[in-house]
Design an enzyme around this catalytic site. Structure first.
Site, short mmCIF file in Angstrom:
data_model
loop_
_atom_site.label_atom_id
_atom_site.label_comp_id
_atom_site.label_asym_id
_atom_site.label_seq_id
_atom_site.Cartn_x
_atom_site.Cartn_y
_atom_site.Cartn_z
N ARG A 196 0.82 -1.22 0.00
CA ARG A 196 0.00 0.00 0.00
C ARG A 196 0.85 1.27 0.00
O ARG A 196 0.47 2.28 0.57
CB ARG A 196 -0.95 0.00 1.21
CG ARG A 196 -1.94 -1.12 1.24
CD ARG A 196 -2.88 -1.08 0.02
NE ARG A 196 -3.83 -2.18 0.10
CZ ARG A 196 -3.63 -3.39 -0.41
NH1 ARG A 196 -2.50 -3.63 -1.06
NH2 ARG A 196 -4.53 -4.33 -0.32
N SER A 242 -11.64 -0.08 2.16
CA SER A 242 -10.96 -0.44 3.40
C SER A 242 -10.34 0.82 4.01
O SER A 242 -9.43 1.41 3.43
CB SER A 242 -9.87 -1.49 3.13
OG SER A 242 -10.44 -2.68 2.65
N GLU A 254 -6.15 4.59 5.37
CA GLU A 254 -5.78 4.64 3.95
C GLU A 254 -6.23 5.92 3.26
O GLU A 254 -5.49 6.50 2.48
CB GLU A 254 -6.34 3.42 3.23
CG GLU A 254 -5.66 2.11 3.59
CD GLU A 254 -5.86 1.03 2.54
OE1 GLU A 254 -5.90 1.38 1.35
OE2 GLU A 254 -5.97 -0.14 2.91
#
Length: 336
Positions: free
Chosen positions: A160, A236, A332
């Site tokens: 990520r 998410s 995120e």
């Protein structure tokens, strides 16, 4: 270049929260991006670059500067490589690759957003991530106002993460991404959900896998469906944390039921499991913000939520998990 004023940003995001941009430009080409950057530099105002809005949390106060919405379009194929402009819908590119029997991104079907955001976050799901197939990322350097292309190795990909959201955050604007795919390659079935789905069949086609991934994501509220509050989210919200093996062992305490995966530098844990183990069930609400009824990792706008309510829920969840496990969950979505 057409500059608009006081444009609400909530409709451009999947969370549907947040205030307005003082100034707003929709850029359909690199020239418009450069013109907008020069204007902002001359006026000495901040700039925020808006893509698909699927990984974005805009504050209720909006953005007191210039928002450049990336609307570059076009997909070209050269050999086994697909090059897509940053404003192309990501899922449409996955669909095209499956139709052309090009393997490598089929497990990333159904993910909302645009192509330009995928290398920034190194988007991944079901055992694939874009770092495995990206060959080049074309950008505009905001410091020098010049185009610059990065190879895969130069992107600094990790879980990520990339140079674009880490050491060079906010410096480069992605305008196009190239993906080298495998013609006729067998689909990736690394994750248990997909293995179970195709247990009794021969090797499925790329299209069958992409379709199944979308269906699985839909059961978890991770595919945008108009009118479904569970999908009014940023996907998410927290990253799966990577912890030292000793921390995992302490949490597991001999139990085999704690979801975990090997990861560089330690053990990757499930953020969703940590939330549920901290007492937060699917559908938990705090004001008009809440967890999806289908997946504990998605923070959702249950209807009329403010950005402040989303942030309050985030803080509540982070504090509880840290108190229970000593792990600080990292979000995120980007906050301009």
């Amino acid at each position: 270049m057409r500059i608009q004023q006081n444009i609400p940003l909530a409709p451009y995001t999947t969370l549907k929260v947040g205030g307005a941009a003082r100034l707003f430009v929709e850029a359909g080409g690199e020239t418009e991006i450069l013109d907008a950057l020069r204007f902002a530099r001359e006026e000495r105002i901040p700039v925020f670059v808006l893509g698909g809005g699927s990984n974005l949390l805009v504050h209720d106060s909006g953005f007191d500067g210039l928002v450049i919405r990336i609307a570059l379009k076009g997909i070209a194929q050269q050999g086994h490589t697909l090059t897509a402009a940053a404003g192309e819908e990501w899922d449409a590119l996955v669909q095209l690759s499956a139709e052309r029997n090009l393997q490598g991104i089929e497990c990333l079907a159904g993910i909302p957003g645009t192509v330009g955001g995928t290398p920034v976050q190194n988007v991944g799901a079901y055992g694939q991530e874009v770092a495995q197939t990206i060959t080049q990322v074309r950008t505009i350097d905001r410091a020098t106002l010049t185009p610059l292309t990065f190879t895969n190795a130069e992107c600094g990909f990790a879980y990520r993460r990339s140079r674009f959201n880490h050491e060079d955050i906010d410096r480069y604007i992605v305008t196009a991404v190239s993906f080298r795919l495998l013609p006729g390659g067998a689909p990736s079935l690394a994750y248990a959900d997909l293995q179970r789905a195709f247990l009794r069949s021969e090797t499925p086609s790329l299209m069958e896998v992409a379709t199944k991934v979308r269906k699985i994501r839909a059961t978890k509220g991770m595919v945008l469906i108009p009118g479904d509050a569970d999908t009014q989210s940023a996907g998410s919200f927290f990253k799966n944390p990577v912890v030292p093996p000793a921390v995992y062992e302490a949490i597991a305490d001999g139990r085999a039921s704690v979801p975990h995966w090997p990861a560089p530098g330690g053990v990757k844990l499930s953020a969703a499991w940590l939330l549920e183990a901290s007492g937060f069930h699917k559908g938990f609400t705090l004001g008009q913000a809440g967890l999806s009824t289908k997946h504990a990792l998605a923070l959702t706008n249950r209807g009329g939520a403010t950005a402040a309510e989303i942030l309050a829920l985030r803080d509540h969840l982070q504090a509880a998990v840290e108190a229970r496990f000593g792990i600080r969950l990292e979000q995120e979505p980007v906050e301009p």
